[in-house]
Design a protein around this motif. Sequence first.
Motif, mmCIF file in Angstrom:
data_model
loop_
_atom_site.group_PDB
_atom_site.id
_atom_site.type_symbol
_atom_site.label_atom_id
_atom_site.label_comp_id
_atom_site.label_asym_id
_atom_site.label_seq_id
_atom_site.Cartn_x
_atom_site.Cartn_y
_atom_site.Cartn_z
ATOM 1 N N GLY A 189 27.482 4.288 -33.736
ATOM 2 C CA GLY A 189 27.648 3.292 -32.685
ATOM 3 C C GLY A 189 26.398 3.009 -31.892
ATOM 4 O O GLY A 189 26.413 2.181 -30.978
ATOM 5 N N ARG A 190 25.290 3.681 -32.229
ATOM 6 C CA ARG A 190 24.028 3.376 -31.561
ATOM 7 C C ARG A 190 23.475 2.066 -32.105
ATOM 8 O O ARG A 190 23.645 1.763 -33.285
ATOM 9 N N ALA A 191 22.804 1.319 -31.255
ATOM 10 C CA ALA A 191 22.357 0.000 -31.690
ATOM 11 C C ALA A 191 21.008 -0.353 -31.081
ATOM 12 O O ALA A 191 20.695 0.017 -29.947
ATOM 13 N N LEU A 192 20.242 -1.088 -31.856
ATOM 14 C CA LEU A 192 19.054 -1.761 -31.355
ATOM 15 C C LEU A 192 19.414 -3.206 -31.050
ATOM 16 O O LEU A 192 20.222 -3.820 -31.757
ATOM 17 N N VAL A 193 18.805 -3.753 -30.030
ATOM 18 C CA VAL A 193 19.005 -5.145 -29.642
ATOM 19 C C VAL A 193 17.639 -5.812 -29.671
ATOM 20 O O VAL A 193 16.696 -5.321 -29.047
ATOM 21 N N VAL A 194 17.534 -6.927 -30.402
ATOM 22 C CA VAL A 194 16.255 -7.586 -30.594
ATOM 23 C C VAL A 194 16.279 -8.966 -29.953
ATOM 24 O O VAL A 194 17.140 -9.795 -30.266
ATOM 25 N N ASP A 195 15.357 -9.194 -29.043
ATOM 26 C CA ASP A 195 15.145 -10.502 -28.402
ATOM 27 C C ASP A 195 16.401 -11.042 -27.713
ATOM 28 O O ASP A 195 16.870 -12.152 -28.015
ATOM 29 N N PRO A 196 16.943 -10.287 -26.753
ATOM 30 C CA PRO A 196 18.144 -10.756 -26.061
ATOM 31 C C PRO A 196 17.823 -11.805 -24.993
ATOM 32 O O PRO A 196 17.573 -11.485 -23.833
ATOM 33 N N GLY A 251 17.957 0.934 -27.654
ATOM 34 C CA GLY A 251 16.692 0.347 -27.242
ATOM 35 C C GLY A 251 16.681 -1.150 -27.457
ATOM 36 O O GLY A 251 17.547 -1.709 -28.151
ATOM 37 N N ILE A 252 15.705 -1.793 -26.841
ATOM 38 C CA ILE A 252 15.511 -3.240 -26.948
ATOM 39 C C ILE A 252 14.121 -3.484 -27.525
ATOM 40 O O ILE A 252 13.135 -2.904 -27.049
ATOM 41 N N LEU A 253 14.054 -4.326 -28.540
ATOM 42 C CA LEU A 253 12.786 -4.741 -29.123
ATOM 43 C C LEU A 253 12.534 -6.202 -28.756
ATOM 44 O O LEU A 253 13.428 -7.039 -28.907
ATOM 45 N N LEU A 254 11.329 -6.508 -28.323
ATOM 46 C CA LEU A 254 10.961 -7.867 -27.923
ATOM 47 C C LEU A 254 9.756 -8.312 -28.733
ATOM 48 O O LEU A 254 8.763 -7.586 -28.827
ATOM 49 N N THR A 255 9.835 -9.523 -29.276
ATOM 50 C CA THR A 255 8.735 -10.030 -30.099
ATOM 51 C C THR A 255 7.739 -10.866 -29.316
ATOM 52 O O THR A 255 6.560 -10.910 -29.674
ATOM 53 N N HIS A 256 8.195 -11.571 -28.264
ATOM 54 C CA HIS A 256 7.277 -12.392 -27.488
ATOM 55 C C HIS A 256 7.931 -12.758 -26.163
ATOM 56 O O HIS A 256 9.092 -12.441 -25.922
ATOM 57 N N HIS A 257 7.159 -13.411 -25.303
ATOM 58 C CA HIS A 257 7.534 -13.519 -23.897
ATOM 59 C C HIS A 257 8.432 -14.699 -23.555
ATOM 60 O O HIS A 257 8.844 -14.830 -22.393
ATOM 61 N N HIS A 258 8.762 -15.576 -24.467
ATOM 62 C CA HIS A 258 9.514 -16.781 -24.110
ATOM 63 C C HIS A 258 10.891 -16.430 -23.548
ATOM 64 O O HIS A 258 11.549 -15.503 -24.029
ATOM 65 N N PRO A 259 11.351 -17.169 -22.533
ATOM 66 C CA PRO A 259 12.600 -16.816 -21.841
ATOM 67 C C PRO A 259 13.823 -16.737 -22.747
ATOM 68 O O PRO A 259 14.727 -15.930 -22.486
ATOM 69 N N ASP A 260 13.874 -17.561 -23.807
ATOM 70 C CA ASP A 260 15.044 -17.508 -24.670
ATOM 71 C C ASP A 260 15.048 -16.270 -25.565
ATOM 72 O O ASP A 260 15.979 -16.063 -26.343
ATOM 73 N N GLU A 303 19.627 -8.038 -17.084
ATOM 74 C CA GLU A 303 21.068 -7.762 -16.968
ATOM 75 C C GLU A 303 21.483 -6.590 -17.844
ATOM 76 O O GLU A 303 22.331 -5.775 -17.442
ATOM 77 N N LEU A 304 20.908 -6.483 -19.025
ATOM 78 C CA LEU A 304 21.226 -5.346 -19.889
ATOM 79 C C LEU A 304 20.778 -4.038 -19.252
ATOM 80 O O LEU A 304 21.475 -3.021 -19.329
ATOM 81 N N LEU A 305 19.627 -4.068 -18.587
ATOM 82 C CA LEU A 305 19.141 -2.856 -17.930
ATOM 83 C C LEU A 305 19.984 -2.479 -16.716
ATOM 84 O O LEU A 305 20.054 -1.298 -16.348
ATOM 85 N N GLU A 306 20.616 -3.455 -16.101
ATOM 86 C CA GLU A 306 21.503 -3.125 -14.991
ATOM 87 C C GLU A 306 22.711 -2.330 -15.480
ATOM 88 O O GLU A 306 23.234 -1.478 -14.764
ATOM 89 N N ARG A 307 23.147 -2.585 -16.693
ATOM 90 C CA ARG A 307 24.273 -1.845 -17.271
ATOM 91 C C ARG A 307 23.817 -0.549 -17.932
ATOM 92 O O ARG A 307 24.497 0.474 -17.842
ATOM 93 N N LEU A 321 17.532 2.362 -20.919
ATOM 94 C CA LEU A 321 17.155 1.817 -22.213
ATOM 95 C C LEU A 321 15.638 1.642 -22.315
ATOM 96 O O LEU A 321 15.024 1.040 -21.433
ATOM 97 N N PRO A 322 15.020 2.123 -23.389
ATOM 98 C CA PRO A 322 13.625 1.756 -23.621
ATOM 99 C C PRO A 322 13.520 0.291 -24.022
ATOM 100 O O PRO A 322 14.351 -0.218 -24.785
ATOM 101 N N VAL A 323 12.514 -0.376 -23.486
ATOM 102 C CA VAL A 323 12.243 -1.783 -23.805
ATOM 103 C C VAL A 323 10.839 -1.846 -24.382
ATOM 104 O O VAL A 323 9.863 -1.582 -23.675
ATOM 105 N N ILE A 324 10.745 -2.196 -25.653
ATOM 106 C CA ILE A 324 9.475 -2.147 -26.367
ATOM 107 C C ILE A 324 9.044 -3.567 -26.691
ATOM 108 O O ILE A 324 9.790 -4.327 -27.328
ATOM 109 N N GLY A 325 7.872 -3.943 -26.232
ATOM 110 C CA GLY A 325 7.402 -5.304 -26.422
ATOM 111 C C GLY A 325 5.902 -5.356 -26.600
ATOM 112 O O GLY A 325 5.213 -4.325 -26.596
ATOM 113 N N PRO A 326 5.360 -6.551 -26.754
ATOM 114 C CA PRO A 326 3.920 -6.705 -26.973
ATOM 115 C C PRO A 326 3.108 -6.433 -25.717
ATOM 116 O O PRO A 326 3.646 -6.313 -24.616
ATOM 117 N N GLN A 327 1.828 -6.347 -25.913
ATOM 118 C CA GLN A 327 0.902 -6.110 -24.807
ATOM 119 C C GLN A 327 0.683 -7.428 -24.073
ATOM 120 O O GLN A 327 -0.290 -8.142 -24.296
#
Length: 253
Positions: free
Chosen positions: A22-29, A46-55, A62-66, A70-76
Amino acid sequence: MHLLPLPAFEDNYIWTLRDGAGRALVVDPGQADPVFAAADGLQPAGILLTHHHPDHIGGVQELLERWPSLPVIGPQDDRIHMATRRVGDGDRVELADWRFEVLAVPGHTVSHIAFHGDGLLFCGDTLFSLGCGRLFEGTPAQMLASLDKLAALPGDTRVCCGHEYTLSNAAFARVVEPENPALLRRIEEAQAMRQSGRPTLPSHLASERETNPFLRVDVPAVHAAIVSHAGHPIDGRVDAFAALRRWKDGFRA
């Protein structure tokens, strides 16, 4: 391992990857609500982010409030202020039982990254099925190099991109390369998927190499189509790619 694209906005996908526990990764929420709706019995790892665009990042807070730990891993990129870890080309990401290599893929944005591992490629808005992202910040040379990097991955890699653009991209790809039998099969397949309410993604990288004009600028038929549309000789791969991208930017089906 269960891979699921969650529809968001008009045509975005938020990718989730769930294991048997039941563990899950969430990508670009870009939105939180689709993740909350799918979260029954799910524990985000954890959350993976590919780039900074709002969508692609708009739902993270909101996910972090719940799930505040959660680790949030994104670009520099300082525009992604909620990242707990920033990664770049060649870095490794380990979350739960998943292992990913980070690939720098500038073009759509200058700091865009992709995550490759477990036979999956989370590539945001760099590579689409039958298309590629617009050049909002990067150069044609950067985007072409990024696409070359992705195209060199194993052919059975599943391409998990950020938008359901396959059919709109197909209209352009068919104009560029109308005699490509693999492309015509892919279009029929994608049409059937959408008619039955299914996503056309993930696609396979081997199929993209056979059908996606932006991965095929070296193919004589594609190069000839670019030159014909431009109305003048084009010298070199970068110029051919740039002309193809400009053609797509102004294309109307």
